[in-house]
Enzyme design. Structure first.
Site, mmCIF file in Angstrom:
data_model
loop_
_atom_site.group_PDB
_atom_site.id
_atom_site.type_symbol
_atom_site.label_atom_id
_atom_site.label_comp_id
_atom_site.label_asym_id
_atom_site.label_seq_id
_atom_site.Cartn_x
_atom_site.Cartn_y
_atom_site.Cartn_z
ATOM 1 N N ARG A 234 0.848 -1.188 0.000
ATOM 2 C CA ARG A 234 0.000 0.000 0.000
ATOM 3 C C ARG A 234 0.884 1.238 0.000
ATOM 4 O O ARG A 234 1.908 1.285 0.682
ATOM 5 C CB ARG A 234 -0.926 0.023 1.230
ATOM 6 C CG ARG A 234 -2.045 -1.008 1.176
ATOM 7 C CD ARG A 234 -3.086 -0.644 0.124
ATOM 8 N NE ARG A 234 -4.201 -1.587 0.090
ATOM 9 C CZ ARG A 234 -4.281 -2.626 -0.726
ATOM 10 N NH1 ARG A 234 -3.271 -2.880 -1.556
ATOM 11 N NH2 ARG A 234 -5.342 -3.407 -0.721
ATOM 12 N N GLU A 263 -4.143 7.386 -5.711
ATOM 13 C CA GLU A 263 -4.259 6.698 -6.997
ATOM 14 C C GLU A 263 -5.601 7.001 -7.648
ATOM 15 O O GLU A 263 -6.617 7.011 -6.941
ATOM 16 C CB GLU A 263 -4.109 5.176 -6.788
ATOM 17 C CG GLU A 263 -2.768 4.792 -6.211
ATOM 18 C CD GLU A 263 -2.673 3.316 -5.819
ATOM 19 O OE1 GLU A 263 -1.556 2.843 -5.576
ATOM 20 O OE2 GLU A 263 -3.727 2.647 -5.747
ATOM 21 N N HIS A 282 -0.444 0.228 -10.104
ATOM 22 C CA HIS A 282 -1.228 -0.657 -9.236
ATOM 23 C C HIS A 282 -1.843 -1.820 -10.033
ATOM 24 O O HIS A 282 -3.053 -2.058 -10.009
ATOM 25 C CB HIS A 282 -2.337 0.119 -8.523
ATOM 26 C CG HIS A 282 -2.786 -0.548 -7.255
ATOM 27 N ND1 HIS A 282 -3.114 0.138 -6.119
ATOM 28 C CD2 HIS A 282 -2.960 -1.868 -6.941
ATOM 29 C CE1 HIS A 282 -3.479 -0.698 -5.163
ATOM 30 N NE2 HIS A 282 -3.384 -1.929 -5.638
#
Length: 315
Positions: A234, A263, A282
């Site tokens: 994370r 994000e 991601h």
């Protein structure tokens, strides 16, 4: 039953579709609802399935029929668990669906840093190999993984899978975990020892009060000046400003990231221009097989809830 998907665009594409969910009932599929639109769209839902949509007292206030929230994710920090408990809403996540995928991507980042395949491919595509006086131009340094020390922060399912791959590369593997955990092929050390000894530090712990910005200027200062820092966990476990400082001032050698604090990436993200920093958007969790496994878990969770034997319950 009425099933509402609030951010389907974050999970589905032409290869992975919500068809299995349609076998369970009527499905309203929204690509990516804005926060202010969620309450109205889920007002008559029996089941809501989300990835990152925030479900709190505001967005849930009209959902009087709602009995079940399913997550296209392992983490559930976007769900107001207290509200759900008070209103009899069961919340179930999808644990351990992405273990192999994230471990694979972790090593994709490590191998890119150590082998620079993208740099060498560009060298060839730019026509430079055609003009090279030697058959093996040493444009970028290459390094072996064998014999290097990999430090794993977080020895859960993903950290354990990463350790197994590292052992196959004949690396020395050390690790630390919030509670002591024995993993084959991993030597347990303190966090500070891990920082000092590792050639590569890779993070696989959840984001919580203990781990928030645990990688800060002080932590980076303890690492080897040649060390590679990898984060596929994370973004919040890292102070991005401190990581930028560490890279620019040679406190560490390089970084490879698949997650950021915000994000999608912000326009003014400080890491965009950091030196020796690889960033992917991601995607570690997102191979086709992984997302299909995720859908299967989500569907089974719903079936099990309605059959009276709920699975993967977080609330």
């Amino acid at each position: 039953m009425k099933i509402v998907l609030t951010d389907a665009k974050t999970v589905f594409d032409e290869l992975v579709t919500p068809a299995p969910l349609r076998e369970l009932g009527e499905v309203d599929e929204y690509g990516l609802l804005k926060y202010d639109d969620v309450a109205e769209k889920i007002a008559d839902a029996d089941v809501v399935v989300v990835n990152k949509t925030i479900l709190d007292s505001y967005t849930l206030r009209l959902a009087k029929k709602l009995k079940y929230i399913g997550l296209f994710a392992t983490g559930y920090n976007n769900i107001d668990i207290k509200y759900c408990r008070e209103h009899g809403i069961t919340v179930c996540n999808a644990g351990s669906y992405s273990t192999n995928a994230v471990a694979q991507h972790t090593f994709a980042l490590i191998l890119e840093a150590f082998n620079n395949t993208s740099g060498y491919n560009k060298y060839v595509q730019d026509g430079m190999w055609k003009r090279s006086p030697t058959f093996s131009p040493f444009v970028y340094p290459l390094n072996e993984l064998a014999g290097k020390t990999l430090g794993i922060v977080g020895l859960g399912a993903i950290g354990t899978a990463v350790a197994k791959i590292a052992n196959a590369f004949e690396m020395r593997v050390i690790g630390c975990n919030r509670s002591e955990k024995r993993v084959e092929g991993v030597e347990n050390v303190s966090f500070d020892e891990l920082l000092r000894q590792s050639d590569i530090v890779t993070v696989h712990c959840p984001l919580n009060a203990d781990s928030k910005e645990m990688f800060n200027r002080d932590a980076f200062a303890k690492m080897k000046p040649t060390a590679l820092f990898v984060n596929t966990a994370r973004g919040g476990v890292v102070s991005e400003r401190d990581l930028y400082f560490a890279l620019q001032n040679n406190l560490i050698g390089a970084a490879a990231l698949d997650t950021l604090c915000v994000e999608p990436m912000e326009e003014d993200c400080i890491l965009m221009n950091a030196k020796n920093c690889i960033i992917t958007p991601h995607i570690a969790w997102a191979p086709v097989e992984t997302r299909q496994r995720l859908i299967d878990i989500v569907v089974n969770n719903i079936r099990n809830f309605y059959s009276g034997t709920p699975t993967n319950v977080v609330s």
